[in-house]
Design a protein around this motif. Structure first.
Motif, PDB file in Angstrom:
ATOM      1  N   GLY A  44      56.244  24.458  93.301  1.00 20.71           N
ATOM      2  CA  GLY A  44      55.290  23.847  94.223  1.00 20.71           C
ATOM      3  C   GLY A  44      55.962  23.329  95.484  1.00 20.71           C
ATOM      4  O   GLY A  44      55.436  23.487  96.595  1.00 20.71           O
ATOM      5  N   ALA A  45      57.141  22.714  95.345  1.00 17.59           N
ATOM      6  CA  ALA A  45      57.855  22.221  96.527  1.00 17.59           C
ATOM      7  C   ALA A  45      58.359  23.378  97.379  1.00 17.59           C
ATOM      8  O   ALA A  45      58.338  23.303  98.613  1.00 17.59           O
ATOM      9  N   THR A  46      58.780  24.457  96.734  1.00 20.27           N
ATOM     10  CA  THR A  46      59.216  25.634  97.487  1.00 20.27           C
ATOM     11  C   THR A  46      58.058  26.223  98.275  1.00 20.27           C
ATOM     12  O   THR A  46      58.199  26.568  99.459  1.00 20.27           O
ATOM     13  N   MET A  47      56.910  26.333  97.642  1.00 19.06           N
ATOM     14  CA  MET A  47      55.740  26.866  98.336  1.00 19.06           C
ATOM     15  C   MET A  47      55.290  25.935  99.454  1.00 19.06           C
ATOM     16  O   MET A  47      54.846  26.390 100.513  1.00 19.06           O
ATOM     17  N   ALA A  48      55.411  24.613  99.245  1.00 17.98           N
ATOM     18  CA  ALA A  48      55.065  23.664 100.305  1.00 17.98           C
ATOM     19  C   ALA A  48      56.004  23.825 101.498  1.00 17.98           C
ATOM     20  O   ALA A  48      55.569  23.787 102.652  1.00 17.98           O
ATOM     21  N   TRP A  56      59.728  14.916  89.046  1.00 15.87           N
ATOM     22  CA  TRP A  56      60.218  13.605  88.618  1.00 15.87           C
ATOM     23  C   TRP A  56      59.987  13.399  87.123  1.00 15.87           C
ATOM     24  O   TRP A  56      60.912  13.050  86.391  1.00 15.87           O
ATOM     25  N   LYS A  57      58.773  13.624  86.661  1.00 17.18           N
ATOM     26  CA  LYS A  57      58.459  13.374  85.251  1.00 17.18           C
ATOM     27  C   LYS A  57      59.096  14.408  84.329  1.00 17.18           C
ATOM     28  O   LYS A  57      59.629  14.061  83.273  1.00 17.18           O
ATOM     29  N   GLY A  58      59.048  15.682  84.721  1.00 15.29           N
ATOM     30  CA  GLY A  58      59.677  16.713  83.896  1.00 15.29           C
ATOM     31  C   GLY A  58      61.181  16.531  83.824  1.00 15.29           C
ATOM     32  O   GLY A  58      61.782  16.660  82.751  1.00 15.29           O
ATOM     33  N   PHE A  85      66.007  30.151  95.634  1.00 18.20           N
ATOM     34  CA  PHE A  85      67.149  30.680  94.897  1.00 18.20           C
ATOM     35  C   PHE A  85      67.874  29.619  94.071  1.00 18.20           C
ATOM     36  O   PHE A  85      68.531  29.939  93.089  1.00 18.20           O
ATOM     37  N   ILE A  86      67.769  28.358  94.453  1.00 13.94           N
ATOM     38  CA  ILE A  86      68.367  27.247  93.700  1.00 13.94           C
ATOM     39  C   ILE A  86      67.254  26.208  93.492  1.00 13.94           C
ATOM     40  O   ILE A  86      67.148  25.241  94.250  1.00 13.94           O
ATOM     41  N   PRO A  87      66.413  26.381  92.470  1.00 15.62           N
ATOM     42  CA  PRO A  87      65.228  25.529  92.304  1.00 15.62           C
ATOM     43  C   PRO A  87      65.470  24.027  92.241  1.00 15.62           C
ATOM     44  O   PRO A  87      64.674  23.276  92.806  1.00 15.62           O
ATOM     45  N   PRO A  88      66.537  23.507  91.600  1.00 17.59           N
ATOM     46  CA  PRO A  88      66.685  22.046  91.594  1.00 17.59           C
ATOM     47  C   PRO A  88      66.866  21.424  92.978  1.00 17.59           C
ATOM     48  O   PRO A  88      66.642  20.231  93.143  1.00 17.59           O
ATOM     49  N   LEU A  89      67.221  22.199  93.991  1.00 22.27           N
ATOM     50  CA  LEU A  89      67.298  21.646  95.349  1.00 22.27           C
ATOM     51  C   LEU A  89      65.913  21.308  95.896  1.00 22.27           C
ATOM     52  O   LEU A  89      65.810  20.604  96.898  1.00 22.27           O
ATOM     53  N   SER A  90      64.879  21.792  95.241  1.00 23.45           N
ATOM     54  CA  SER A  90      63.520  21.428  95.636  1.00 23.45           C
ATOM     55  C   SER A  90      63.291  19.930  95.510  1.00 23.45           C
ATOM     56  O   SER A  90      62.508  19.349  96.252  1.00 23.45           O
ATOM     57  N   PHE A  91      63.988  19.317  94.559  1.00 26.36           N
ATOM     58  CA  PHE A  91      63.853  17.877  94.378  1.00 26.36           C
ATOM     59  C   PHE A  91      64.371  17.138  95.611  1.00 26.36           C
ATOM     60  O   PHE A  91      63.791  16.146  96.034  1.00 26.36           O
ATOM     61  N   GLU A 125      54.548  16.302 102.164  1.00 24.93           N
ATOM     62  CA  GLU A 125      54.393  17.754 102.128  1.00 24.93           C
ATOM     63  C   GLU A 125      54.457  18.287 100.697  1.00 24.93           C
ATOM     64  O   GLU A 125      53.736  19.210 100.346  1.00 24.93           O
ATOM     65  N   ALA A 126      55.328  17.713  99.890  1.00 25.71           N
ATOM     66  CA  ALA A 126      55.497  18.199  98.509  1.00 25.71           C
ATOM     67  C   ALA A 126      54.290  17.842  97.651  1.00 25.71           C
ATOM     68  O   ALA A 126      53.899  18.620  96.779  1.00 25.71           O
ATOM     69  N   GLY A 127      53.724  16.677  97.858  1.00 21.40           N
ATOM     70  CA  GLY A 127      52.514  16.272  97.141  1.00 21.40           C
ATOM     71  C   GLY A 127      52.723  16.151  95.636  1.00 21.40           C
ATOM     72  O   GLY A 127      53.604  15.443  95.164  1.00 21.40           O
ATOM     73  N   TRP A 128      51.886  16.851  94.880  1.00 20.61           N
ATOM     74  CA  TRP A 128      51.897  16.764  93.415  1.00 20.61           C
ATOM     75  C   TRP A 128      53.190  17.295  92.813  1.00 20.61           C
ATOM     76  O   TRP A 128      53.580  16.889  91.712  1.00 20.61           O
ATOM     77  N   SER A 129      53.869  18.192  93.496  1.00 23.35           N
ATOM     78  CA  SER A 129      55.060  18.801  92.905  1.00 23.35           C
ATOM     79  C   SER A 129      56.190  17.787  92.731  1.00 23.35           C
ATOM     80  O   SER A 129      56.995  17.917  91.812  1.00 23.35           O
TER      81      SER A 129
END
Length: 116
Positions: A29-33, A72-74, A48-54, A63-67
């Motif tokens: 979701g953050a990547t798409m945002a 955070w919770k996951g 390509f490196i999903p944890p950098l979305s955090f 911009e990230a919103g719900w993601s």
């Protein structure tokens, strides 16, 4: 007793897999945002490196919103599961853990003669 241990391990595995799925759904979701807002560099890196979305979601929460909440919770549940397993492994008796691998700590000590 072995059925209880098996059930506990299955339950922990289920919780861990659901938490990982929630975390990576938040990363997506953050990547798409980021891509939707025209931030191509952030979107490409976080794809390509999903944890950098955090990191992106921390800097751009609106911009990230719900993601951000999903990450955070996951991530917190994943951290708690991995931390409690690590702590449980550290609390095993020391005499059983000397010179053994992790799997050797968990397996029972053989009673008969052992071939080497």
């Amino acid at each position: 007793m072995s059925v209880l241990i098996l059930g506990l391990v299955a339950l922990i595995g289920l919780v861990f897999s659901i938490a990982m799925a929630v975390f990576y759904l938040g990363c997506l979701g953050a990547t798409m945002a980021a891509l939707n807002r025209g931030r191509i560099a952030w979107g490409s890196i976080t794809f390509f490196i999903p944890p950098l979305s955090f990191v992106y979601a921390l800097r751009h929460r609106e911009e990230a919103g719900w993601s951000f909440g999903f990450m955070w919770k996951g991530g917190l549940v994943v951290l708690l599961v991995v931390g409690s397993i690590w702590l449980g492994m550290q609390l095993l008796p020391e005499h059983a853990a000397q010179g053994m691998s992790t799997m050797g700590k968990l397996l029972p000590v053989p009673t008969g003669p052992v071939l080497q």
